[in-house]
Scaffold this motif. Structure first.
Motif, PDB file in Angstrom:
ATOM      1  N   SER A   8     -65.808  -6.787 -10.501  1.00  0.00           N
ATOM      2  CA  SER A   8     -64.873  -7.807 -10.908  1.00  0.00           C
ATOM      3  C   SER A   8     -64.973  -9.134 -10.038  1.00  0.00           C
ATOM      4  N   GLU A   9     -65.105 -10.277 -10.851  1.00  0.00           N
ATOM      5  CA  GLU A   9     -65.304 -11.491 -10.137  1.00  0.00           C
ATOM      6  C   GLU A   9     -63.609 -11.752  -9.647  1.00  0.00           C
ATOM      7  N   LEU A  10     -62.442 -11.250 -10.418  1.00  0.00           N
ATOM      8  CA  LEU A  10     -61.336 -11.624  -9.687  1.00  0.00           C
ATOM      9  C   LEU A  10     -60.877 -10.654  -8.796  1.00  0.00           C
ATOM     10  N   LEU A  11     -61.526  -9.686  -8.634  1.00  0.00           N
ATOM     11  CA  LEU A  11     -61.205  -8.559  -7.528  1.00  0.00           C
ATOM     12  C   LEU A  11     -62.026  -9.286  -6.243  1.00  0.00           C
ATOM     13  N   GLU A  12     -63.133  -9.853  -6.221  1.00  0.00           N
ATOM     14  CA  GLU A  12     -63.771 -10.482  -5.256  1.00  0.00           C
ATOM     15  C   GLU A  12     -63.062 -11.627  -4.615  1.00  0.00           C
ATOM     16  N   LYS A  13     -62.444 -12.547  -5.550  1.00  0.00           N
ATOM     17  CA  LYS A  13     -61.930 -13.569  -5.230  1.00  0.00           C
ATOM     18  C   LYS A  13     -60.519 -13.250  -4.462  1.00  0.00           C
ATOM     19  N   ALA A  14     -59.931 -11.993  -4.897  1.00  0.00           N
ATOM     20  CA  ALA A  14     -58.727 -11.780  -4.201  1.00  0.00           C
ATOM     21  C   ALA A  14     -59.214 -11.027  -2.839  1.00  0.00           C
ATOM     22  N   VAL A  15     -60.199 -10.351  -2.577  1.00  0.00           N
ATOM     23  CA  VAL A  15     -60.703  -9.907  -1.344  1.00  0.00           C
ATOM     24  C   VAL A  15     -60.988 -11.197  -0.601  1.00  0.00           C
ATOM     25  N   GLN A  16     -61.463 -12.254  -0.982  1.00  0.00           N
ATOM     26  CA  GLN A  16     -61.881 -13.519  -0.257  1.00  0.00           C
ATOM     27  C   GLN A  16     -60.624 -13.886   0.182  1.00  0.00           C
ATOM     28  N   GLU A  17     -59.400 -14.089  -0.545  1.00  0.00           N
ATOM     29  CA  GLU A  17     -58.355 -14.578  -0.098  1.00  0.00           C
ATOM     30  C   GLU A  17     -57.444 -13.916   0.950  1.00  0.00           C
ATOM     31  N   PHE A  18     -57.456 -12.643   0.700  1.00  0.00           N
ATOM     32  CA  PHE A  18     -56.829 -11.855   2.006  1.00  0.00           C
ATOM     33  C   PHE A  18     -57.937 -11.620   3.244  1.00  0.00           C
ATOM     34  N   SER A  19     -58.938 -11.747   3.153  1.00  0.00           N
ATOM     35  CA  SER A  19     -59.926 -11.768   4.240  1.00  0.00           C
ATOM     36  C   SER A  19     -59.648 -13.049   5.032  1.00  0.00           C
ATOM     37  N   LYS A  20     -58.903 -14.024   4.410  1.00  0.00           N
ATOM     38  CA  LYS A  20     -58.647 -15.164   5.287  1.00  0.00           C
ATOM     39  C   LYS A  20     -57.571 -15.162   6.231  1.00  0.00           C
ATOM     40  N   LEU A  21     -56.659 -14.020   6.241  1.00  0.00           N
ATOM     41  CA  LEU A  21     -55.525 -13.508   6.827  1.00  0.00           C
ATOM     42  C   LEU A  21     -56.222 -13.345   8.223  1.00  0.00           C
ATOM     43  N   PRO A  22     -55.238 -13.482   9.248  1.00  0.00           N
ATOM     44  CA  PRO A  22     -55.824 -13.312  10.655  1.00  0.00           C
ATOM     45  C   PRO A  22     -55.869 -11.630  10.823  1.00  0.00           C
ATOM     46  N   GLY A  23     -57.049 -11.179  11.392  1.00  0.00           N
ATOM     47  CA  GLY A  23     -57.259  -9.842  11.727  1.00  0.00           C
ATOM     48  C   GLY A  23     -57.646  -8.772  10.478  1.00  0.00           C
ATOM     49  N   VAL A  24     -57.664  -9.463   9.547  1.00  0.00           N
ATOM     50  CA  VAL A  24     -58.059  -8.855   8.257  1.00  0.00           C
ATOM     51  C   VAL A  24     -59.700  -9.145   7.907  1.00  0.00           C
ATOM     52  N   GLY A  25     -60.229  -7.967   7.920  1.00  0.00           N
ATOM     53  CA  GLY A  25     -61.713  -7.980   7.601  1.00  0.00           C
ATOM     54  C   GLY A  25     -61.903  -7.718   5.852  1.00  0.00           C
ATOM     55  N   ARG A  26     -63.193  -7.766   5.414  1.00  0.00           N
ATOM     56  CA  ARG A  26     -63.329  -7.664   4.132  1.00  0.00           C
ATOM     57  C   ARG A  26     -63.001  -6.252   3.765  1.00  0.00           C
ATOM     58  N   LYS A  27     -63.360  -5.197   4.412  1.00  0.00           N
ATOM     59  CA  LYS A  27     -62.857  -4.013   4.067  1.00  0.00           C
ATOM     60  C   LYS A  27     -61.691  -3.814   4.050  1.00  0.00           C
ATOM     61  N   THR A  28     -60.746  -4.222   5.039  1.00  0.00           N
ATOM     62  CA  THR A  28     -59.251  -4.058   5.102  1.00  0.00           C
ATOM     63  C   THR A  28     -58.786  -4.709   3.631  1.00  0.00           C
ATOM     64  N   ALA A  29     -59.427  -5.986   3.587  1.00  0.00           N
ATOM     65  CA  ALA A  29     -58.837  -6.775   2.458  1.00  0.00           C
ATOM     66  C   ALA A  29     -59.189  -6.158   1.130  1.00  0.00           C
ATOM     67  N   LEU A  30     -60.096  -5.452   1.009  1.00  0.00           N
ATOM     68  CA  LEU A  30     -60.691  -4.558  -0.281  1.00  0.00           C
ATOM     69  C   LEU A  30     -59.568  -3.617  -0.553  1.00  0.00           C
ATOM     70  N   ARG A  31     -59.090  -2.913   0.639  1.00  0.00           N
ATOM     71  CA  ARG A  31     -58.395  -1.843   0.570  1.00  0.00           C
ATOM     72  C   ARG A  31     -56.860  -2.361   0.036  1.00  0.00           C
ATOM     73  N   LEU A  32     -56.439  -3.469   0.585  1.00  0.00           N
ATOM     74  CA  LEU A  32     -54.999  -3.995   0.190  1.00  0.00           C
ATOM     75  C   LEU A  32     -55.035  -4.520  -1.260  1.00  0.00           C
ATOM     76  N   VAL A  33     -56.144  -5.151  -1.685  1.00  0.00           N
ATOM     77  CA  VAL A  33     -56.428  -5.382  -2.973  1.00  0.00           C
ATOM     78  C   VAL A  33     -56.220  -4.319  -4.057  1.00  0.00           C
ATOM     79  N   LEU A  34     -56.966  -3.326  -3.725  1.00  0.00           N
ATOM     80  CA  LEU A  34     -57.209  -2.247  -4.285  1.00  0.00           C
ATOM     81  C   LEU A  34     -55.570  -1.290  -4.524  1.00  0.00           C
ATOM     82  N   HIS A  35     -55.137  -1.507  -3.410  1.00  0.00           N
ATOM     83  CA  HIS A  35     -53.345  -0.853  -3.462  1.00  0.00           C
ATOM     84  C   HIS A  35     -52.704  -1.732  -4.147  1.00  0.00           C
ATOM     85  N   LEU A  36     -52.780  -3.134  -4.301  1.00  0.00           N
ATOM     86  CA  LEU A  36     -52.188  -3.625  -5.254  1.00  0.00           C
ATOM     87  C   LEU A  36     -52.207  -3.506  -6.679  1.00  0.00           C
ATOM     88  N   LEU A  37     -53.302  -3.114  -6.946  1.00  0.00           N
ATOM     89  CA  LEU A  37     -54.002  -2.872  -8.235  1.00  0.00           C
ATOM     90  C   LEU A  37     -53.427  -1.623  -8.669  1.00  0.00           C
TER      91      LEU A  37
END
Length: 205
Positions: A7-36
């Motif tokens: 999903s493009e929306l999922l990818e954009k959400a991961v990109q936003e979360f990965s901007k947070l300090p100390g958050v890589g793309r794998k962690t960002a994906l885990r957080l986004v999937l948790h919200l879903l």
């Protein structure tokens, strides 16, 4: 390897979360999937809280700490000793000192330390407003509680020079129970509390 998202929306959400300090793309994906996996109302409350925080949180007009009102709860507390100002680098340091329960004065948040390598000079910090607070009178002691790094020491010395004309104000520095290079917010509460209680006069050299 380029990650493929369903999903493009999922990818954009991961990109936003990965901007947070100390958050890589794998962690960002885990957080986004948790919200879903959460209920829609819970996610909306989460996003609304973040948006409100960004829009409504203020800086205290006296000490520059974060506050919900024009003057923070510490500055407006009549039980605090306004004659003692503890100078710290950031909001986290205020929280660290408060957690020691060893300090009953007020604070002044600089918003950083002098660091020419990072392009941060005295004008970028809340140093002039500190001098103004001292100039207004009623201050008996200023405690320098900055990290024991080269940048922290440089900032200490600059403040010492700026406050030198106010000879009736005691200038002290927290005891070096904190190792050189340590940041205040990561120091344990007992060590930090003792460092404040055992503070020593700042000699400026």
């Amino acid at each position: 390897m380029i990650e493929q998202y369903p999903s493009e929306l999922l990818e954009k959400a991961v990109q936003e979360f990965s901007k947070l300090p100390g958050v890589g793309r794998k962690t960002a994906l885990r957080l986004v999937l948790h919200l879903l996996r959460q209920e829609t109302d819970e996610v909306l409350q989460f996003t609304e809280t973040i948006a409100r925080m960004r829009q409504e949180v203020k800086r205290c007009s006296v000490c520059h700490n974060i506050s919900d009102s024009e003057i923070c709860p510490i500055c407006s507390d009549p039980r605090r000793d306004e004659s003692i100002i503890c100078v710290v680098e950031n909001i986290q340091d205020v929280m660290a000192v408060e957690n020691t329960q060893q300090y009953q004065g007020v604070y002044h948040v600089l918003g950083g330390v002098i660091s020419p390598m990072d392009g941060v000079g005295p004008a970028d910090l809340e140093i002039d407003s500190l001098v103004e607070r001292v100039k207004e009178g009623g201050v008996k002691e200023v405690i320098l509680a900055l990290s024991s790094t080269m940048e922290g020491d440089t900032t200490n010395f600059y403040i010492f020079r700026k406050l030198a004309p106010y000879t009736d104000v005691k200038l002290s520095i927290i005891a070096r129970g904190i190792s050189v290079g340590d940041e205040l917010e990561y120091t344990d509460e007992v060590t930090l509390g003792r460092s404040i209680l055992n503070r020593t006069p700042f000699e400026g050299h």
